[in-house]
Design a protein around this motif. Structure first.
Motif, mmCIF file in Angstrom:
data_model
loop_
_atom_site.group_PDB
_atom_site.id
_atom_site.type_symbol
_atom_site.label_atom_id
_atom_site.label_comp_id
_atom_site.label_asym_id
_atom_site.label_seq_id
_atom_site.Cartn_x
_atom_site.Cartn_y
_atom_site.Cartn_z
ATOM 1 N N ASP A 71 60.667 92.567 -14.207
ATOM 2 C CA ASP A 71 59.463 92.958 -14.112
ATOM 3 C C ASP A 71 59.456 93.440 -12.607
ATOM 4 N N LYS A 72 59.864 93.086 -11.378
ATOM 5 C CA LYS A 72 60.049 93.545 -10.632
ATOM 6 C C LYS A 72 59.920 95.417 -10.727
ATOM 7 N N LYS A 73 61.250 95.582 -11.284
ATOM 8 C CA LYS A 73 61.382 96.965 -11.946
ATOM 9 C C LYS A 73 60.040 98.105 -12.317
ATOM 10 N N TYR A 74 59.202 97.697 -13.597
ATOM 11 C CA TYR A 74 58.659 98.130 -14.116
ATOM 12 C C TYR A 74 57.293 97.445 -14.887
ATOM 13 N N LEU A 111 53.905 103.971 -14.166
ATOM 14 C CA LEU A 111 54.520 104.546 -15.045
ATOM 15 C C LEU A 111 55.401 104.374 -14.734
ATOM 16 N N LEU A 112 55.555 104.745 -16.131
ATOM 17 C CA LEU A 112 57.047 105.124 -16.979
ATOM 18 C C LEU A 112 57.201 106.484 -17.946
ATOM 19 N N TYR A 113 57.764 106.627 -17.805
ATOM 20 C CA TYR A 113 58.423 108.015 -18.449
ATOM 21 C C TYR A 113 59.538 106.982 -19.660
ATOM 22 N N LEU A 144 56.607 109.179 -23.827
ATOM 23 C CA LEU A 144 55.841 108.534 -23.839
ATOM 24 C C LEU A 144 55.700 108.535 -22.470
ATOM 25 N N VAL A 145 54.183 108.122 -21.945
ATOM 26 C CA VAL A 145 54.207 108.272 -20.447
ATOM 27 C C VAL A 145 53.198 106.446 -20.875
ATOM 28 N N CYS A 146 53.509 105.730 -20.098
ATOM 29 C CA CYS A 146 53.326 104.098 -20.478
ATOM 30 C C CYS A 146 53.628 103.605 -19.010
ATOM 31 N N ILE A 147 52.660 102.426 -18.856
ATOM 32 C CA ILE A 147 52.656 101.330 -18.171
ATOM 33 C C ILE A 147 53.235 100.054 -18.762
ATOM 34 N N GLY A 148 54.839 99.350 -18.030
ATOM 35 C CA GLY A 148 55.101 98.996 -18.266
ATOM 36 C C GLY A 148 54.277 97.091 -18.167
ATOM 37 N N ALA A 149 54.337 96.681 -19.286
ATOM 38 C CA ALA A 149 53.527 95.424 -19.317
ATOM 39 C C ALA A 149 54.807 94.168 -19.737
ATOM 40 N N GLY A 150 55.750 93.870 -19.019
ATOM 41 C CA GLY A 150 56.248 92.785 -19.320
ATOM 42 C C GLY A 150 57.046 92.659 -20.518
ATOM 43 N N GLU A 151 57.860 91.148 -20.590
ATOM 44 C CA GLU A 151 57.509 90.460 -21.585
ATOM 45 C C GLU A 151 57.188 89.530 -22.123
ATOM 46 N N ILE A 152 56.741 89.419 -23.334
ATOM 47 C CA ILE A 152 56.806 88.215 -24.015
ATOM 48 C C ILE A 152 57.226 87.698 -25.517
ATOM 49 N N ILE A 153 57.965 86.706 -25.794
ATOM 50 C CA ILE A 153 58.803 86.272 -26.448
ATOM 51 C C ILE A 153 59.850 86.941 -25.792
ATOM 52 N N GLY A 154 60.509 87.390 -25.472
ATOM 53 C CA GLY A 154 62.236 88.153 -25.675
ATOM 54 C C GLY A 154 61.231 89.925 -25.981
ATOM 55 N N ILE A 176 57.175 95.253 -23.839
ATOM 56 C CA ILE A 176 56.274 95.624 -24.324
ATOM 57 C C ILE A 176 55.528 96.539 -23.228
ATOM 58 N N PHE A 177 55.481 97.800 -24.218
ATOM 59 C CA PHE A 177 54.283 99.532 -23.457
ATOM 60 C C PHE A 177 53.057 98.786 -23.499
ATOM 61 N N LYS A 178 52.175 99.209 -22.408
ATOM 62 C CA LYS A 178 51.435 99.625 -23.134
ATOM 63 C C LYS A 178 50.324 100.686 -22.103
ATOM 64 N N HIS A 179 48.616 101.058 -23.062
ATOM 65 C CA HIS A 179 48.505 102.271 -22.360
ATOM 66 C C HIS A 179 49.027 103.719 -22.443
ATOM 67 N N CYS A 180 49.885 103.529 -23.519
ATOM 68 C CA CYS A 180 50.472 104.957 -23.804
ATOM 69 C C CYS A 180 49.913 106.169 -24.274
ATOM 70 N N VAL A 181 50.332 107.411 -23.605
ATOM 71 C CA VAL A 181 50.221 108.227 -23.842
ATOM 72 C C VAL A 181 51.039 109.128 -24.229
ATOM 73 N N PHE A 182 51.062 110.525 -24.801
ATOM 74 C CA PHE A 182 52.034 111.468 -25.380
ATOM 75 C C PHE A 182 52.624 111.727 -24.515
ATOM 76 N N SER A 183 53.246 112.206 -24.314
ATOM 77 C CA SER A 183 53.805 112.412 -22.813
ATOM 78 C C SER A 183 53.558 114.657 -22.156
ATOM 79 N N GLU A 184 53.100 115.039 -23.733
ATOM 80 C CA GLU A 184 52.715 116.441 -23.783
ATOM 81 C C GLU A 184 51.085 116.422 -23.286
ATOM 82 N N ASP A 185 50.112 115.390 -24.327
ATOM 83 C CA ASP A 185 48.945 114.686 -23.900
ATOM 84 C C ASP A 185 48.958 114.423 -22.098
ATOM 85 N N TYR A 186 49.751 113.676 -21.579
ATOM 86 C CA TYR A 186 49.338 113.416 -20.086
ATOM 87 C C TYR A 186 49.505 114.738 -18.702
ATOM 88 N N ALA A 187 50.541 115.649 -19.831
ATOM 89 C CA ALA A 187 51.301 116.719 -18.320
ATOM 90 C C ALA A 187 49.636 117.593 -18.609
#
Length: 299
Positions: free
Chosen positions: A130-133, A137-139, A191-201, A204-215
Protein backbone atom coordinates in the motif's frame (compact mmCIF):
# COMPACT_ATOMS: atom_id res chain seq x y z
CA UNK A 1 -68.69 105.32 33.90
CA UNK A 2 -67.98 106.73 30.46
CA UNK A 3 -64.35 107.15 31.47
CA UNK A 4 -64.12 103.48 32.40
CA UNK A 5 -65.53 102.40 29.02
CA UNK A 6 -62.98 104.57 27.18
CA UNK A 7 -60.17 103.07 29.22
CA UNK A 8 -61.27 99.50 28.44
CA UNK A 9 -61.54 100.32 24.71
CA UNK A 10 -57.98 101.64 24.72
CA UNK A 11 -56.74 98.51 26.47
CA UNK A 12 -58.56 96.26 23.97
CA UNK A 13 -56.99 98.11 21.04
CA UNK A 14 -53.52 97.78 22.56
CA UNK A 15 -53.99 94.03 23.09
CA UNK A 16 -55.22 93.62 19.52
CA UNK A 17 -52.24 95.57 18.14
CA UNK A 18 -49.90 93.39 20.28
CA UNK A 19 -51.42 90.24 18.84
CA UNK A 20 -50.98 91.53 15.31
CA UNK A 21 -47.31 92.36 15.96
CA UNK A 22 -46.67 88.90 17.47
CA UNK A 23 -48.25 87.14 14.46
CA UNK A 24 -46.16 89.18 12.04
CA UNK A 25 -42.96 88.33 13.94
CA UNK A 26 -43.80 84.60 13.99
CA UNK A 27 -44.51 84.68 10.32
CA UNK A 28 -41.21 86.41 9.67
CA UNK A 29 -39.28 83.96 11.85
CA UNK A 30 -40.90 80.94 10.15
CA UNK A 31 -40.11 82.33 6.76
CA UNK A 32 -36.54 82.96 7.76
CA UNK A 33 -36.21 79.42 9.15
CA UNK A 34 -37.72 77.97 6.00
CA UNK A 35 -35.34 80.00 3.89
CA UNK A 36 -32.41 78.89 6.03
CA UNK A 37 -33.44 75.25 5.68
CA UNK A 38 -33.98 75.68 1.97
CA UNK A 39 -30.56 77.25 1.61
CA UNK A 40 -29.01 74.40 3.61
CA UNK A 41 -30.75 71.84 1.39
CA UNK A 42 -29.52 73.65 -1.72
CA UNK A 43 -25.99 73.74 -0.33
CA UNK A 44 -26.13 70.05 0.57
CA UNK A 45 -27.49 69.19 -2.87
CA UNK A 46 -24.77 71.25 -4.52
CA UNK A 47 -22.15 69.53 -2.38
CA UNK A 48 -23.57 66.09 -3.17
CA UNK A 49 -23.69 66.89 -6.85
CA UNK A 50 -20.10 68.06 -6.68
CA UNK A 51 -19.14 64.85 -4.84
CA UNK A 52 -20.92 62.72 -7.45
CA UNK A 53 -19.20 64.63 -10.24
CA UNK A 54 -15.85 64.08 -8.55
CA UNK A 55 -16.57 60.35 -8.20
CA UNK A 56 -17.63 60.18 -11.84
CA UNK A 57 -14.41 61.91 -12.84
CA UNK A 58 -12.38 59.52 -10.65
CA UNK A 59 -14.09 56.47 -12.16
CA UNK A 60 -13.61 57.89 -15.64
CA UNK A 61 -9.93 58.53 -14.99
CA UNK A 62 -9.45 55.02 -13.58
CA UNK A 63 -11.18 53.53 -16.62
CA UNK A 64 -8.93 55.54 -18.90
CA UNK A 65 -5.89 54.37 -16.97
CA UNK A 66 -7.03 50.73 -17.22
CA UNK A 67 -7.55 51.17 -20.95
CA UNK A 68 -4.04 52.53 -21.28
CA UNK A 69 -2.68 49.56 -19.31
CA UNK A 70 -4.55 47.13 -21.56
CA UNK A 71 -3.19 48.91 -24.60
CA UNK A 72 0.37 48.16 -23.43
CA UNK A 73 1.09 44.86 -25.16
CA UNK A 74 3.61 42.46 -23.72
CA UNK A 75 6.29 41.33 -26.17
CA UNK A 76 5.86 37.84 -27.58
CA UNK A 77 8.09 35.42 -29.46
CA UNK A 78 7.18 33.65 -32.68
CA UNK A 79 9.21 30.58 -33.58
CA UNK A 80 10.62 30.17 -37.06
CA UNK A 81 9.37 27.32 -39.24
CA UNK A 82 12.63 25.44 -38.65
CA UNK A 83 12.32 25.84 -34.89
CA UNK A 84 8.73 24.59 -35.03
CA UNK A 85 9.81 21.52 -37.02
CA UNK A 86 12.56 20.63 -34.56
CA UNK A 87 10.29 21.19 -31.55
CA UNK A 88 7.61 18.94 -33.05
CA UNK A 89 10.22 16.24 -33.68
CA UNK A 90 11.59 16.44 -30.12
CA UNK A 91 8.13 16.16 -28.57
CA UNK A 92 7.05 13.33 -30.89
CA UNK A 93 10.27 11.47 -30.07
CA UNK A 94 9.33 11.63 -26.38
CA UNK A 95 6.00 9.97 -27.21
CA UNK A 96 7.65 7.31 -29.38
CA UNK A 97 10.22 6.50 -26.70
CA UNK A 98 7.52 6.22 -24.04
CA UNK A 99 5.30 3.95 -26.12
CA UNK A 100 8.15 1.67 -27.19
CA UNK A 101 9.40 1.14 -23.65
CA UNK A 102 12.59 3.17 -24.12
CA UNK A 103 13.76 5.83 -21.68
CA UNK A 104 11.53 8.89 -21.74
CA UNK A 105 11.12 11.86 -19.42
CA UNK A 106 7.39 11.09 -19.50
CA UNK A 107 8.11 8.14 -17.22
CA UNK A 108 9.93 10.22 -14.61
CA UNK A 109 6.90 10.61 -12.34
CA UNK A 110 5.61 7.06 -12.80
CA UNK A 111 6.35 3.85 -10.91
CA UNK A 112 7.21 1.25 -13.56
CA UNK A 113 5.89 -2.18 -12.67
CA UNK A 114 3.75 -5.11 -13.80
CA UNK A 115 0.45 -6.44 -12.57
CA UNK A 116 2.11 -9.65 -11.32
CA UNK A 117 4.80 -7.74 -9.40
CA UNK A 118 2.16 -5.64 -7.64
CA UNK A 119 0.12 -8.74 -6.82
CA UNK A 120 3.20 -10.50 -5.40
CA UNK A 121 4.01 -7.45 -3.28
CA UNK A 122 0.54 -7.56 -1.72
CA UNK A 123 0.88 -11.29 -1.02
CA UNK A 124 4.15 -10.69 0.81
CA UNK A 125 3.22 -7.56 2.79
CA UNK A 126 0.00 -5.64 2.20
CA UNK A 127 1.05 -2.66 4.33
CA UNK A 128 4.34 -2.21 2.47
CA UNK A 129 2.57 -2.66 -0.87
CA UNK A 130 0.00 0.00 0.00
CA UNK A 131 2.78 2.38 0.94
CA UNK A 132 4.52 1.80 -2.39
CA UNK A 133 1.60 1.61 -4.83
CA UNK A 134 -1.66 2.91 -3.35
CA UNK A 135 -2.70 6.37 -4.60
CA UNK A 136 0.44 6.53 -6.75
CA UNK A 137 0.67 6.81 -10.53
CA UNK A 138 1.81 3.50 -12.03
CA UNK A 139 2.98 2.39 -15.47
CA UNK A 140 1.46 -1.09 -15.61
CA UNK A 141 2.38 -3.89 -18.00
CA UNK A 142 0.30 -7.07 -18.00
CA UNK A 143 -1.28 -9.84 -20.04
CA UNK A 144 -5.04 -9.71 -20.51
CA UNK A 145 -6.98 -12.53 -18.86
CA UNK A 146 -10.47 -11.18 -19.59
CA UNK A 147 -12.32 -8.17 -21.04
CA UNK A 148 -15.57 -7.32 -19.28
CA UNK A 149 -18.38 -4.88 -20.05
CA UNK A 150 -18.89 -3.97 -16.40
CA UNK A 151 -22.71 -4.22 -16.33
CA UNK A 152 -23.32 -0.48 -16.53
CA UNK A 153 -20.33 0.49 -14.39
CA UNK A 154 -17.93 0.75 -17.33
CA UNK A 155 -15.62 -1.84 -18.88
CA UNK A 156 -12.77 -3.39 -16.93
CA UNK A 157 -9.91 -5.77 -17.60
CA UNK A 158 -8.44 -8.59 -15.60
CA UNK A 159 -4.73 -9.27 -16.00
CA UNK A 160 -3.09 -12.63 -15.39
CA UNK A 161 -1.69 -13.09 -11.91
CA UNK A 162 -0.86 -15.76 -9.37
CA UNK A 163 -4.41 -16.39 -8.14
CA UNK A 164 -6.79 -17.34 -10.96
CA UNK A 165 -9.80 -16.63 -8.74
CA UNK A 166 -8.80 -13.03 -8.06
CA UNK A 167 -6.70 -11.70 -10.93
CA UNK A 168 -5.63 -8.04 -10.73
CA UNK A 169 -8.45 -5.84 -12.01
CA UNK A 170 -8.31 -2.41 -13.62
CA UNK A 171 -11.00 0.14 -14.51
CA UNK A 172 -10.74 3.07 -16.91
CA UNK A 173 -10.94 6.83 -16.72
CA UNK A 174 -13.17 7.86 -19.64
CA UNK A 175 -12.84 4.47 -21.37
CA UNK A 176 -11.52 4.44 -24.94
CA UNK A 177 -14.09 1.96 -26.17
CA UNK A 178 -12.57 1.68 -29.65
CA UNK A 179 -9.27 0.48 -28.23
CA UNK A 180 -10.86 -1.72 -25.56
CA UNK A 181 -13.01 -3.43 -28.19
CA UNK A 182 -9.85 -4.38 -30.14
CA UNK A 183 -8.15 -6.07 -27.18
CA UNK A 184 -8.01 -9.86 -27.18
CA UNK A 185 -7.41 -12.31 -24.37
CA UNK A 186 -3.68 -12.95 -24.12
CA UNK A 187 -2.66 -9.51 -25.44
CA UNK A 188 -0.05 -7.54 -23.52
CA UNK A 189 -1.19 -4.06 -22.56
CA UNK A 190 0.58 -0.97 -21.24
CA UNK A 191 -1.45 1.39 -19.13
CA UNK A 192 -1.03 4.24 -16.70
CA UNK A 193 -3.21 3.75 -13.62
CA UNK A 194 -3.61 4.82 -10.02
CA UNK A 195 -3.01 2.11 -7.47
CA UNK A 196 -6.19 1.45 -5.50
CA UNK A 197 -4.95 -1.15 -3.04
CA UNK A 198 -6.37 -4.58 -2.48
CA UNK A 199 -9.97 -5.71 -1.94
CA UNK A 200 -10.58 -9.24 -0.60
CA UNK A 201 -7.27 -10.46 -2.00
CA UNK A 202 -7.69 -8.80 -5.42
CA UNK A 203 -5.32 -6.02 -6.54
CA UNK A 204 -7.21 -3.04 -7.97
CA UNK A 205 -6.00 -0.37 -10.40
CA UNK A 206 -8.31 2.56 -11.19
CA UNK A 207 -8.57 5.57 -13.55
CA UNK A 208 -6.46 3.75 -16.14
CA UNK A 209 -5.59 5.15 -19.57
CA UNK A 210 -3.66 3.49 -22.37
CA UNK A 211 0.00 4.49 -22.30
CA UNK A 212 -0.13 6.13 -25.73
CA UNK A 213 -3.13 8.23 -24.68
CA UNK A 214 -1.30 9.27 -21.53
CA UNK A 215 1.78 10.27 -23.55
CA UNK A 216 -0.28 12.26 -26.06
CA UNK A 217 -2.08 14.10 -23.25
CA UNK A 218 1.18 14.95 -21.51
CA UNK A 219 2.77 16.30 -24.70
CA UNK A 220 -0.37 18.28 -25.52
CA UNK A 221 -0.14 19.88 -22.07
CA UNK A 222 3.57 20.62 -22.61
CA UNK A 223 2.84 22.33 -25.93
CA UNK A 224 0.39 24.61 -24.14
CA UNK A 225 3.02 25.46 -21.51
CA UNK A 226 5.57 26.29 -24.23
CA UNK A 227 3.07 28.53 -26.00
CA UNK A 228 2.27 30.30 -22.71
CA UNK A 229 5.97 31.01 -22.26
CA UNK A 230 6.27 32.37 -25.82
CA UNK A 231 3.16 34.52 -25.20
CA UNK A 232 4.88 36.01 -22.15
CA UNK A 233 2.57 34.31 -19.68
CA UNK A 234 4.68 33.23 -16.72
CA UNK A 235 5.40 29.51 -16.54
CA UNK A 236 8.03 27.75 -14.46
CA UNK A 237 7.82 24.33 -16.10
CA UNK A 238 11.52 23.61 -16.53
CA UNK A 239 11.07 20.60 -18.82
CA UNK A 240 8.89 22.51 -21.29
CA UNK A 241 11.34 25.43 -21.38
CA UNK A 242 14.29 23.03 -21.79
CA UNK A 243 12.66 21.36 -24.80
CA UNK A 244 12.01 24.78 -26.31
CA UNK A 245 15.66 25.83 -25.81
CA UNK A 246 16.95 22.61 -27.36
CA UNK A 247 14.72 23.10 -30.41
CA UNK A 248 16.09 26.63 -30.89
CA UNK A 249 19.66 25.35 -30.52
CA UNK A 250 19.31 22.53 -33.06
CA UNK A 251 17.45 24.72 -35.56
CA UNK A 252 20.33 27.18 -35.39
CA UNK A 253 23.11 24.59 -35.74
CA UNK A 254 21.73 21.93 -38.08
CA UNK A 255 22.60 22.33 -41.77
CA UNK A 256 20.01 23.99 -43.99
CA UNK A 257 19.39 20.72 -45.88
CA UNK A 258 18.89 18.66 -42.70
CA UNK A 259 16.37 15.84 -42.91
CA UNK A 260 14.88 17.28 -39.70
CA UNK A 261 13.12 19.84 -41.86
CA UNK A 262 11.45 17.14 -43.96
CA UNK A 263 8.12 15.71 -42.87
CA UNK A 264 8.04 12.19 -41.43
CA UNK A 265 11.80 11.79 -41.44
CA UNK A 266 13.68 10.48 -38.40
CA UNK A 267 16.61 12.84 -37.91
CA UNK A 268 17.64 11.66 -34.46
CA UNK A 269 21.12 10.73 -35.72
CA UNK A 270 21.76 14.33 -36.82
CA UNK A 271 20.55 15.70 -33.52
CA UNK A 272 22.66 13.15 -31.63
CA UNK A 273 25.80 14.45 -33.34
CA UNK A 274 25.12 17.94 -31.91
CA UNK A 275 23.80 16.88 -28.51
CA UNK A 276 27.19 17.19 -26.77
CA UNK A 277 27.31 20.88 -27.76
CA UNK A 278 24.00 21.62 -26.06
CA UNK A 279 25.41 21.97 -22.56
CA UNK A 280 24.28 23.90 -19.52
CA UNK A 281 26.17 27.05 -20.52
CA UNK A 282 24.53 27.13 -23.95
CA UNK A 283 21.14 26.39 -22.41
CA UNK A 284 21.41 29.29 -19.98
CA UNK A 285 22.52 31.64 -22.75
CA UNK A 286 19.52 30.77 -24.92
CA UNK A 287 17.14 31.18 -22.00
CA UNK A 288 18.64 34.57 -21.19
CA UNK A 289 18.14 35.71 -24.78
CA UNK A 290 14.54 34.50 -24.77
CA UNK A 291 13.66 36.22 -21.53
CA UNK A 292 15.37 39.42 -22.66
CA UNK A 293 13.12 39.45 -25.75
CA UNK A 294 10.13 38.97 -23.45
CA UNK A 295 11.26 41.79 -21.16
CA UNK A 296 11.64 39.44 -18.20
CA UNK A 297 14.40 40.51 -15.84
CA UNK A 298 13.42 38.81 -12.58
CA UNK A 299 13.65 35.13 -13.52
Amino acid sequence: MDGLKKFLNVISKLVFIGLIITMVRCSTDNGSTANDESNKEKAATTKNNTSVDEKDNTISNNSNNLSKIKDIKKPKITLSEKEKKILDFILQEKINSFNSGRNSSLKNKLILTSSTDVELSYQENGVAADKKYKHNLLYITGQVASINSGSGQGPFLELYGYNEYSYPQLTFYEPNLDKISQINKGDYVHLVCIGAGEIIGRVIFKHCVFSEDYANNMISAEKQLIQRFLDNVQTNNSEAIEDLKSAIFYAKNLPADSTCYTDNIDCSSEILQLSDQFNNKVSLKIEGELRKKLGQTDY
